[in-house]
Design an enzyme around this catalytic site. Structure first.
Site, short mmCIF file in Angstrom:
data_model
loop_
_atom_site.label_atom_id
_atom_site.label_comp_id
_atom_site.label_asym_id
_atom_site.label_seq_id
_atom_site.Cartn_x
_atom_site.Cartn_y
_atom_site.Cartn_z
N ASP A 181 103.27 -6.87 27.27
CA ASP A 181 101.82 -7.01 27.15
C ASP A 181 101.16 -7.19 28.51
O ASP A 181 99.93 -7.18 28.60
CB ASP A 181 101.46 -8.16 26.22
CG ASP A 181 102.03 -9.49 26.68
OD1 ASP A 181 103.27 -9.58 26.78
OD2 ASP A 181 101.27 -10.44 26.94
N ARG A 216 91.97 -15.09 25.65
CA ARG A 216 90.98 -15.77 26.49
C ARG A 216 90.30 -14.78 27.44
O ARG A 216 89.90 -15.14 28.54
CB ARG A 216 91.62 -16.91 27.28
CG ARG A 216 92.78 -16.52 28.17
CD ARG A 216 93.18 -17.70 29.04
NE ARG A 216 94.36 -17.42 29.85
CZ ARG A 216 94.77 -18.18 30.85
NH1 ARG A 216 94.06 -19.26 31.18
NH2 ARG A 216 95.85 -17.89 31.53
#
Length: 478
Positions: free
Chosen positions: A263, A96
């Site tokens: 991440d 996103r």
């Protein structure tokens, strides 16, 4: 940046093009119903030559994502893997968000403008690619507080309300939507390297290492470090040093990130991607921020170990290019680097000059004991002790531990305030309620101004010798 100084020139430098062929995919932003500018960080924009944009131009670039002049022609969604709560996930990537632009800052370092809530990408999986307005407001508050407390953090550059109604399981729905832009020195993650390892792309990893060394330079490894001239080893040492300082900065700030997955670990050592973050209401190593962290993996007191573990995964990835022994030698520096960073930052927040490892370690331990016994939160504790020291009256509960410590002078009026700035969840909810219920943004703007004033009072945090501070000031000589 001093807001009275002349703004910097805009200097575009889309360097990501050097590695875009294997680390990213071109994507398009969502077509939002509206683009209403709600927050623009003109202090940060002034550092990259963008403070002169009108609100209409701001909305065009950071709400509709029209390309900036001489910059990336199309946004790039970055590709990466990662360990999420220690479970490896190969199905990640910017789901996103995307990298929108790059430019040089006043200190010549490369800076990224990256997004959150800008629409779906090939890595969205089942997500809608959107961001709630509340999530954007929370990120403003987190980054402003962290910056004021000397943490190396991304900065919230822009928030634009987008006019969509979103449904979420963890907050009242439907709720308002936004797209956010963050400013940081990189979006290259430990997970970026893990993906290349998984695909056995050694040539690409060599290029990524070179990219990082070129654009995020740091001091060389110690003289006695094995294989210190190899690029992968140099990068490993740099990342370990930065991560140790990041972990220390969280602890001294009393901050709980909540989701320290690989991440979410930037190789520049910048904290970013704020979801379920919290500040400690009291000194409690077991305090967790994420309601879904049932085992307390990322509890406040476990954050240094979690970041160390993530550094270990970085070493595993770099085994594609280098031998184990020099990587392990770099990794093993982390505990000592972390303890040194805690002492350096702790004394800075107390407003005293360091006296050496043994004395500083004893001081930190005494302060932790005092907080546990009193139930004070870190913000109240540091403020109480620092103001007392500035008045030449060490607090009774720390008189022995502080003996021999010299207070650094400060005449900033913040230290005469009746209470310190803080960021407990109740205040966050009150600020959001004003926006949600009355569309009143003034409490948020007032809080941002108060946090920046607190940051001025603290001054820049000290950094290890040879490192460039986040804001580009001269490094601390210690």
């Amino acid at each position: 940046m001093d807001e009275n100084r002349q703004a910097a020139r805009y200097r575009p430098d889309p360097a990501i093009g050097e590695i875009a062929d294997f680390i990213a995919d071109p994507v398009a932003a969502a077509d939002f119903p509206k683009a209403e500018v709600r927050f623009r960080n003109d202090r940060a924009a002034g550092e990259v030559g963008l403070a002169g944009l009108s609100d209409e131009e701001w909305a065009a670039h950071f709400g509709r994502f029209e390309p900036l002049d001489r910059n990336l022609p199309q946004p790039l969604a970055l590709k990466y893997h990662g360990h999420q709560f220690r479970v490896y996930n190969p199905e990640l990537g910017d789901g996103r968000g995307f990298l929108f632009a790059q430019m040089r800052g006043e200190d010549e370092r490369l800076l990224d403008l990256g997004t959150k809530g800008s629409g779906t990408t090939p890595y969205s999986r089942a997500g809608d690619g959107r961001l709630t307005l509340k999530g954007a407001v929370r990120e403003i508050l987190a980054t402003e507080m962290l910056e004021a407390l000397g943490v190396n953090t991304s900065r919230t550059f822009s928030v634009v309300e987008t006019g969509e109604q979103l449904w979420r399981n963890d907050e009242p729905s439907p709720t308002r939507s936004a797209v956010m832009v963050r400013l940081s020195h990189s979006h290259i993650r430990i997970g970026s390297f893990q993906r290349l390892l998984a695909h056995e792309q050694a040539d690409e990893m060599e290029r990524l290492v070179e990219y990082c060394l070129t654009h995020f330079p740091g001091p060389p490894p110690p003289e006695d470090a094995p294989a210190r001239g190899e690029p992968a080893i140099r990068l490993m040492h740099m990342v370990v040093e930065r991560m140790a300082d990041l972990a220390a900065s969280y602890m001294v700030a009393g901050f709980v990130h909540g989701v320290l997955n690989t991440d979410n670990m930037n190789v520049t050592g910048e904290s970013f991607d704020y979801g379920p973050w919290r500040w400690l209401p009291r000194w409690d190593p077991e305090f967790t921020a994420a309601y879904f962290d049932h085992a307390g993996l990322y509890a406040f007191g476990r954050q240094p170990e979690a970041i160390h573990w993530n550094c270990g995964q970085f070493a595993v990835a770099l085994r594609l290019l280098a031998d184990s022994d020099p990587l392990v030698a770099a990794l093993n520096r982390y505990p000592d680097l972390y303890m040194a960073a805690v002492a350096r930052r702790w004394c800075w927040r107390l407003g005293v000059a360091q006296r050496g490892a043994e004395a500083d370690g004893a001081l930190v331990a005494a302060c932790e004991k005092a907080m546990r016994e009193s139930g004070e939160g870190p913000d109240a504790f540091f403020f109480r002790v620092r103001t007392a020291l500035a008045q030449g009256e060490p607090p009774a509960d720390l008189a022995d531990a502080l003996e021999g410590y010299a207070a650094t002078p400060s005449d900033h009026p913040y230290w005469s305030d009746p209470a310190p700035q803080s960021m407990l969840i109740e205040e966050v909810e009150d600020i959001w309620s004003a926006i949600d219920e009355r569309d009143d943004w003034q409490p948020l703007m007032d809080k941002v101004a108060a946090l920046r004033r607190m940051g001025e009072a603290h001054g820049p945090a000290p950094v290890p010798a040879g490192h460039t501070p986040p804001s580009g000031e001269a490094p601390d000589p210690a």
